[in-house]
Motif scaffolding. Sequence first.
Motif, PDB file in Angstrom:
ATOM      1  N   GLY A  28       0.831  -1.321  -0.098  1.00  0.00           N
ATOM      2  CA  GLY A  28       0.042   0.090  -0.097  1.00  0.00           C
ATOM      3  C   GLY A  28       0.806   1.145   0.043  1.00  0.00           C
ATOM      4  O   GLY A  28       0.328   2.409   0.504  1.00  0.00           O
ATOM      5  N   LEU A  70      -8.282   3.881   6.743  1.00  0.00           N
ATOM      6  CA  LEU A  70      -7.975   2.575   5.793  1.00  0.00           C
ATOM      7  C   LEU A  70      -7.431   1.340   6.336  1.00  0.00           C
ATOM      8  O   LEU A  70      -7.743   0.317   5.865  1.00  0.00           O
ATOM      9  CB  LEU A  70      -7.105   3.178   4.637  1.00  0.00           C
ATOM     10  CG  LEU A  70      -7.741   4.188   3.718  1.00  0.00           C
ATOM     11  CD1 LEU A  70      -6.531   4.654   2.984  1.00  0.00           C
ATOM     12  CD2 LEU A  70      -8.873   3.688   2.820  1.00  0.00           C
ATOM     13  N   THR A  73     -10.133  -0.594   8.428  1.00  0.00           N
ATOM     14  CA  THR A  73     -11.053  -1.350   7.487  1.00  0.00           C
ATOM     15  C   THR A  73     -10.258  -2.237   6.660  1.00  0.00           C
ATOM     16  O   THR A  73     -10.961  -3.196   6.106  1.00  0.00           O
ATOM     17  CB  THR A  73     -11.882  -0.347   6.510  1.00  0.00           C
ATOM     18  OG1 THR A  73     -10.858   0.406   5.622  1.00  0.00           O
ATOM     19  CG2 THR A  73     -12.741   0.609   7.477  1.00  0.00           C
ATOM     20  N   SER A  74      -8.961  -2.144   6.091  1.00  0.00           N
ATOM     21  CA  SER A  74      -8.178  -3.093   5.414  1.00  0.00           C
ATOM     22  C   SER A  74      -7.070  -3.504   6.003  1.00  0.00           C
ATOM     23  O   SER A  74      -5.900  -3.051   5.650  1.00  0.00           O
ATOM     24  CB  SER A  74      -8.136  -2.496   4.046  1.00  0.00           C
ATOM     25  OG  SER A  74      -9.276  -2.146   3.349  1.00  0.00           O
ATOM     26  N   GLN A  76      -4.729  -5.446   5.564  1.00  0.00           N
ATOM     27  CA  GLN A  76      -3.613  -5.834   4.562  1.00  0.00           C
ATOM     28  C   GLN A  76      -2.841  -4.608   4.384  1.00  0.00           C
ATOM     29  O   GLN A  76      -1.822  -4.545   3.845  1.00  0.00           O
ATOM     30  CB  GLN A  76      -4.028  -6.443   3.291  1.00  0.00           C
ATOM     31  CG  GLN A  76      -4.843  -5.415   2.420  1.00  0.00           C
ATOM     32  CD  GLN A  76      -6.364  -5.533   2.586  1.00  0.00           C
ATOM     33  OE1 GLN A  76      -6.840  -5.876   3.715  1.00  0.00           O
ATOM     34  NE2 GLN A  76      -7.115  -5.157   1.652  1.00  0.00           N
ATOM     35  N   LEU A  77      -3.297  -3.498   4.664  1.00  0.00           N
ATOM     36  CA  LEU A  77      -2.412  -2.144   4.235  1.00  0.00           C
ATOM     37  C   LEU A  77      -1.718  -1.894   5.378  1.00  0.00           C
ATOM     38  O   LEU A  77      -1.183  -0.718   5.547  1.00  0.00           O
ATOM     39  CB  LEU A  77      -3.546  -0.912   3.963  1.00  0.00           C
ATOM     40  CG  LEU A  77      -4.330  -1.305   2.707  1.00  0.00           C
ATOM     41  CD1 LEU A  77      -5.323  -0.224   2.423  1.00  0.00           C
ATOM     42  CD2 LEU A  77      -3.148  -1.352   1.461  1.00  0.00           C
ATOM     43  N   ARG A 321     -11.679   4.120  -1.823  1.00  0.00           N
ATOM     44  CA  ARG A 321     -11.705   2.645  -2.313  1.00  0.00           C
ATOM     45  C   ARG A 321     -10.392   1.950  -2.495  1.00  0.00           C
ATOM     46  O   ARG A 321      -9.377   2.679  -2.589  1.00  0.00           O
ATOM     47  CB  ARG A 321     -12.639   2.879  -3.610  1.00  0.00           C
ATOM     48  CG  ARG A 321     -13.924   3.326  -3.690  1.00  0.00           C
ATOM     49  CD  ARG A 321     -14.471   3.346  -5.060  1.00  0.00           C
ATOM     50  NE  ARG A 321     -16.077   3.519  -4.772  1.00  0.00           N
ATOM     51  CZ  ARG A 321     -16.714   3.016  -5.676  1.00  0.00           C
ATOM     52  NH1 ARG A 321     -16.407   2.342  -6.550  1.00  0.00           N
ATOM     53  NH2 ARG A 321     -18.206   3.252  -5.495  1.00  0.00           N
ATOM     54  N   LEU A 322     -10.677   0.457  -2.282  1.00  0.00           N
ATOM     55  CA  LEU A 322      -9.594  -0.121  -2.339  1.00  0.00           C
ATOM     56  C   LEU A 322      -9.530  -0.887  -3.640  1.00  0.00           C
ATOM     57  O   LEU A 322     -10.735  -1.512  -4.023  1.00  0.00           O
ATOM     58  CB  LEU A 322      -9.463  -1.312  -1.258  1.00  0.00           C
ATOM     59  CG  LEU A 322      -9.445  -0.473  -0.070  1.00  0.00           C
ATOM     60  CD1 LEU A 322      -9.432  -1.360   1.154  1.00  0.00           C
ATOM     61  CD2 LEU A 322      -8.192   0.449   0.347  1.00  0.00           C
ATOM     62  N   THR A 324      -8.699  -4.266  -4.077  1.00  0.00           N
ATOM     63  CA  THR A 324      -9.230  -5.700  -3.712  1.00  0.00           C
ATOM     64  C   THR A 324     -10.693  -5.661  -3.095  1.00  0.00           C
ATOM     65  O   THR A 324     -11.021  -6.505  -3.066  1.00  0.00           O
ATOM     66  CB  THR A 324      -8.072  -6.185  -2.708  1.00  0.00           C
ATOM     67  OG1 THR A 324      -7.982  -5.242  -1.497  1.00  0.00           O
ATOM     68  CG2 THR A 324      -6.734  -6.358  -3.154  1.00  0.00           C
ATOM     69  N   HIS A 325     -11.011  -4.472  -2.990  1.00  0.00           N
ATOM     70  CA  HIS A 325     -12.379  -4.437  -2.207  1.00  0.00           C
ATOM     71  C   HIS A 325     -13.271  -3.542  -3.214  1.00  0.00           C
ATOM     72  O   HIS A 325     -13.887  -2.381  -2.685  1.00  0.00           O
ATOM     73  CB  HIS A 325     -12.417  -3.891  -0.977  1.00  0.00           C
ATOM     74  CG  HIS A 325     -12.013  -5.171  -0.162  1.00  0.00           C
ATOM     75  ND1 HIS A 325     -10.364  -5.213   0.096  1.00  0.00           N
ATOM     76  CD2 HIS A 325     -12.584  -6.064   0.627  1.00  0.00           C
ATOM     77  CE1 HIS A 325     -10.350  -6.484   0.964  1.00  0.00           C
ATOM     78  NE2 HIS A 325     -11.444  -6.816   1.205  1.00  0.00           N
TER      79      HIS A 325
END
Length: 498
Positions: A28, A70, A73-74, A76-77, A321-322, A324-325
């Motif tokens: 990220g 971010l 909520t995610s 992986q970042l 917005r991501l 991967t999502h």
Amino acid sequence: MVRLKNDDSAYVGRYLAVVADGMGGHAGGNVASASTVLDLVHLDREDHDGEALTVLADEIQAANSLLSELVTTSPQLSGMGTTVTALLLHDSTFALAHIGDSRAYRLKNGVFEQISIDHTFVQRLIDEGRLRPEEAEVHPHKNVLMRVLGDVDASPELDLATFKVEPGERWLLCSDGLTAVLRDSDIESVLRNTKDIQRCVDILVELTLSGGSPDNVTVVVLEIAEAPDDSTLPAEADTARVPIIGSAADPSRVSEPTAVPRSSSQPEDPETGDDEPARAELIRQDLSQRPHVLVGAASLATETGQIPIVTKRSAERRSARLLTHKAAPEVEAPAQTEPAQRRRWLVPAFLALMTVLLAAVLWVGYTWTQTRYYVGASDNNVAIYNGVSQSLGPIRLSSVTETTDIPVDSLPEYQRNRVEGTIPAKDLLHAEQIVEDLRGTARTSSSCAPSAPGTPVQATPSPAPSPSGNAAPQPSASATPSAAASPAADPDNCGGRK
């Protein structure tokens, strides 16, 4: 020349210039730089509610909070971060906000100088008189960052300053991809002797690429000019007067973005006929209203909408917005007409079917969790877990597969926090590799960073031949007191290595 993706982002317009270098050693880096730059572009205007320096600092702190959201909520970042060096023009004054190791230079009245101060481990050693500037170039930890934006610090310390500007002076902002290859004297020579600022940018980027370019390189060159009477300017004059930005991110050196297949549940936009995020379109419309240049990951965000899109319009912050999502626009479901008469067995059958489906989903979900691994803490030792770190009520979805002999307390603070927050792994082999990396970090942590928050950094400079003279430290333009900050690190270092 080396990186697989561009983690740099930059924007320049009539009143705002900003460069952000995402931490490429973490997932990220491009997300962090693009999100931060796009969250600042609304400042490119003449009027501001309050002092320009305060406005700029507040907006950067807000962008930092968004990065933390971010990560929440995610996960992986986790660990992503970015440098920021920004200039905001108000009347005849530049407001400067800086964090990280991107740089700001100024050429004014024949004097060329570095305005910003690097927030790196070696710069701290130089400031303390324990390392000579020429030794910093070959120090093994020269890229370790002590301060960045990201999910490491909820309120990062920014260097803030104001500067009176005069027509004719030039400023240069750049990511450390430029200074990793070119010396300050080379940068000064190009800035002094190249009249056209677009050509100046092109030369600097070309020299960096010919030198090997071990990192992404982004260069902004801008020149202060008197604002002419708008009534005497032709319509196209504004575009010609825009400060110029250059970057190594031309199409021949950037890989194409990965296509995201459209799902049947993703409706087309009724106006554009595609599923491009509406937020990206809003940003493009906003940017089209003023002359500007946008490059790097932030440019990719506005073109594809495949990495977080963040902007602020009429004081409303838009969500990110991501890739991967990628979510589809919300569409109201059409109303369903109930049958006039419902058969008696329909409701029980439906409930029974839902129960079976729910049980199947839970079983499949649980089975999938048992194919995952992560690294965490167990009885103050680093351990490998099979499963996921979450729990389903009283049911734990993971168990210890292997407990190592690495004490969690022996790790640097950043690595210790990562272990305590769990580090996801793709498989058991990946988890074992993470453990080995942590083992190496634990052995060398005492020479890289403080063992506890607030403890002064202790490090021994690498030996280097004595030069004929000592270079004086660069003058500081910081207007804020220095304070110890949590180093942002990647898995390969004790600090944040980009």
